[in-house]
Design a protein around this motif. Structure first.
Motif, PDB file in Angstrom:
ATOM      1  N   THR A   1       9.602  -4.451 -13.870  1.00  0.00           N
ATOM      2  CA  THR A   1       9.129  -3.918 -15.156  1.00  0.00           C
ATOM      3  C   THR A   1       9.997  -2.775 -15.671  1.00  0.00           C
ATOM      4  O   THR A   1       9.631  -2.120 -16.645  1.00  0.00           O
TER       5      THR A   1
ATOM      6  N   ALA B   1      12.277  -8.831 -20.549  1.00  0.00           N
ATOM      7  CA  ALA B   1      10.916  -9.098 -21.014  1.00  0.00           C
ATOM      8  C   ALA B   1      10.801  -8.868 -22.518  1.00  0.00           C
ATOM      9  O   ALA B   1      10.149  -9.646 -23.223  1.00  0.00           O
TER      10      ALA B   1
ATOM     11  N   ILE C   1       6.260 -13.646 -19.427  1.00  0.00           N
ATOM     12  CA  ILE C   1       5.976 -13.532 -20.851  1.00  0.00           C
ATOM     13  C   ILE C   1       5.455 -14.883 -21.307  1.00  0.00           C
ATOM     14  O   ILE C   1       6.065 -15.914 -21.051  1.00  0.00           O
TER      15      ILE C   1
ATOM     16  N   THR D   1       3.036  -9.774 -22.719  1.00  0.00           N
ATOM     17  CA  THR D   1       3.201  -9.432 -21.307  1.00  0.00           C
ATOM     18  C   THR D   1       1.880  -9.700 -20.581  1.00  0.00           C
ATOM     19  O   THR D   1       0.826  -9.869 -21.211  1.00  0.00           O
TER      20      THR D   1
END
Length: 87
Positions: free
Chosen positions: A24, A32, A68, A73
């Protein structure tokens, strides 16, 4: 004809790994963001994807949601989960 025929038209089929970043932060966060942009602006089946993913993930904890999907998310999809109750 299958109810999942829409999946063959999904934008993520061109580069599926982009839509499942391993983390992340850093490059994973950038990937992402790019994947979410592609979903939102380039995918013809975004609505079907999101509806399907929300159905499949209903009731799952955040650590059971990945990638995704539908431009969102895992955290964003968790917020839309109709099975969640306020604490």
């Amino acid at each position: 004809m299958s109810i999942y025929d829409w999946q063959a038209r999904a934008a993520c089929t061109a580069d599926p790994d982009l839509f499942f970043p391993p983390g992340t932060t850093g490059q994973s966060r950038d990937d992402a963001e790019l994947a979410a942009w592609i979903c939102t602006h380039r995918c013809y089946v975004r609505e079907q994807c999101l509806a399907h993913t929300l159905h499949v993930e209903a009731g799952l904890a955040i650590d059971r949601r990945h990638g995704i999907a539908g431009g969102l998310t895992p955290r964003q999809r968790l917020d839309l989960d109709p099975t969640r109750t306020a604490a």
